[in-house]
Write a protein that holds these residues in place. Structure first.
Motif, short mmCIF file in Angstrom:
data_model
loop_
_atom_site.label_atom_id
_atom_site.label_comp_id
_atom_site.label_asym_id
_atom_site.label_seq_id
_atom_site.Cartn_x
_atom_site.Cartn_y
_atom_site.Cartn_z
N PHE A 170 86.48 -152.17 57.60
CA PHE A 170 87.20 -151.41 58.61
C PHE A 170 88.29 -150.59 57.93
N GLY A 171 88.62 -149.46 58.53
CA GLY A 171 89.71 -148.62 58.03
C GLY A 171 90.66 -148.24 59.15
N TYR A 172 91.95 -148.22 58.85
CA TYR A 172 92.96 -147.88 59.85
C TYR A 172 94.02 -146.96 59.24
N HIS A 173 94.57 -146.11 60.10
CA HIS A 173 95.80 -145.39 59.79
C HIS A 173 96.94 -146.15 60.46
N VAL A 174 98.04 -146.35 59.74
CA VAL A 174 99.10 -147.24 60.23
C VAL A 174 100.44 -146.53 60.24
N VAL A 175 101.18 -146.73 61.32
CA VAL A 175 102.58 -146.30 61.42
C VAL A 175 103.41 -147.54 61.67
N GLU A 176 104.48 -147.73 60.89
CA GLU A 176 105.33 -148.90 61.04
C GLU A 176 106.79 -148.47 61.17
N ILE A 177 107.51 -149.14 62.05
CA ILE A 177 108.95 -148.94 62.18
C ILE A 177 109.62 -150.22 61.69
N ILE A 178 110.53 -150.07 60.74
CA ILE A 178 111.20 -151.21 60.13
C ILE A 178 112.69 -151.15 60.43
N ASN A 179 113.24 -152.28 60.86
CA ASN A 179 114.68 -152.42 61.02
C ASN A 179 115.20 -153.20 59.82
N LYS A 180 116.25 -152.71 59.20
CA LYS A 180 116.73 -153.33 57.96
C LYS A 180 117.15 -154.77 58.16
N ASN A 181 117.54 -155.14 59.38
CA ASN A 181 117.99 -156.50 59.65
C ASN A 181 116.89 -157.39 60.23
N GLN A 182 115.95 -156.78 61.00
CA GLN A 182 114.92 -157.55 61.70
C GLN A 182 113.55 -157.49 61.06
N GLY A 183 113.37 -156.61 60.09
CA GLY A 183 112.04 -156.42 59.51
C GLY A 183 111.20 -155.49 60.37
N ILE A 184 109.88 -155.71 60.39
CA ILE A 184 108.97 -154.86 61.16
C ILE A 184 109.19 -155.10 62.65
N ILE A 185 109.47 -154.04 63.39
CA ILE A 185 109.68 -154.17 64.84
C ILE A 185 108.60 -153.46 65.65
N TRP A 186 107.78 -152.61 65.00
CA TRP A 186 106.76 -151.86 65.74
C TRP A 186 105.69 -151.39 64.75
#
Length: 203
Positions: A170-186
């Motif tokens: 499988f292949g995916y395109h990924v968008v990630e939002i990272i919070n410096k204090n909480q880590g990955i949030i979205w």
């Protein structure tokens, strides 16, 4: 993400077709880390719902890793909807390439590689595992984010192997939002095959 950053967190995974219509969703409840002599155990409960919010199924999975690693990626959750009572061993291939603390726009990062060993079902019986690579990872500009947040775009290659032979990919395109204090949030994973996608968000 560090194992301890996701301890006791709750996440929601929403699945959409390529037209953006909700097909189903899951809630992931991460338990508390259980420390044993030779590894850490992290229980995760998964509750599956229809698009109308009706409960369809629930499972509990145990993730384990070695004490010296102390790492379990949130990225593994989308790919581990296995049988009830599954135990999954996470092996991180490159422990030096994760998420930067003070990133700059257009910063290119090394790929993340890890494997999942499954102990349930036919795949587990045959010695099956998944090998996952996140590559082309780049910090991109996003003016809509809050202070302390940043975005990473990347691609994912997921291969399912049985007895050392790749039986599915499988292949995916990924968008990630990272919070410096909480880590990955979205996170948003878009399929290269049919344009369907799913979104995982921290509750």
């Amino acid at each position: 993400m560090l194992l301890f950053e996701i301890d006791s967190n709750q996440y929601k995974k929403c699945n959409y077709n390529k037209q953006g219509e909700l097909q189903s969703f899951q809630k992931l409840l991460v338990g508390s880390i259980e420390e044993e002599a030779d590894n850490y155990r992290l229980p995760v409960e998964l509750y599956s719902y229809s698009a109308q919010g009706e409960l369809q199924d629930s499972t509990k999975t145990i993730y384990t890793c070695q004490p010296e690693e102390q790492k379990v990626l949130l990225n593994i959750f989308p790919f581990t909807d296995y049988g009830k009572g599954s135990q999954i061993k996470v092996n991180v291939e490159d422990e030096k390439a994760f998420y930067p603390v003070n990133p700059e726009t257009d910063w290119e990062m090394k790929p993340i590689e890890f494997s999942l060993n499954i102990d349930k079902g036919l795949v587990g019986f045959l010695g099956g595992n998944s090998k996952i690579t996140m590559y082309d990872r780049r910090v991109v500009a996003n003016d809509t984010l809050q202070i302390g947040q940043y975005q990473i775009n990347s691609a994912v290659d997921l291969g399912v192997y049985v007895l050392g032979i790749k039986i599915k990919g499988f292949g995916y395109h990924v968008v990630e939002i990272i919070n410096k204090n909480q880590g990955i949030i979205w996170q948003k994973f878009t399929s290269e095959d049919d344009g369907s996608y799913f979104v995982i968000s921290l509750l």
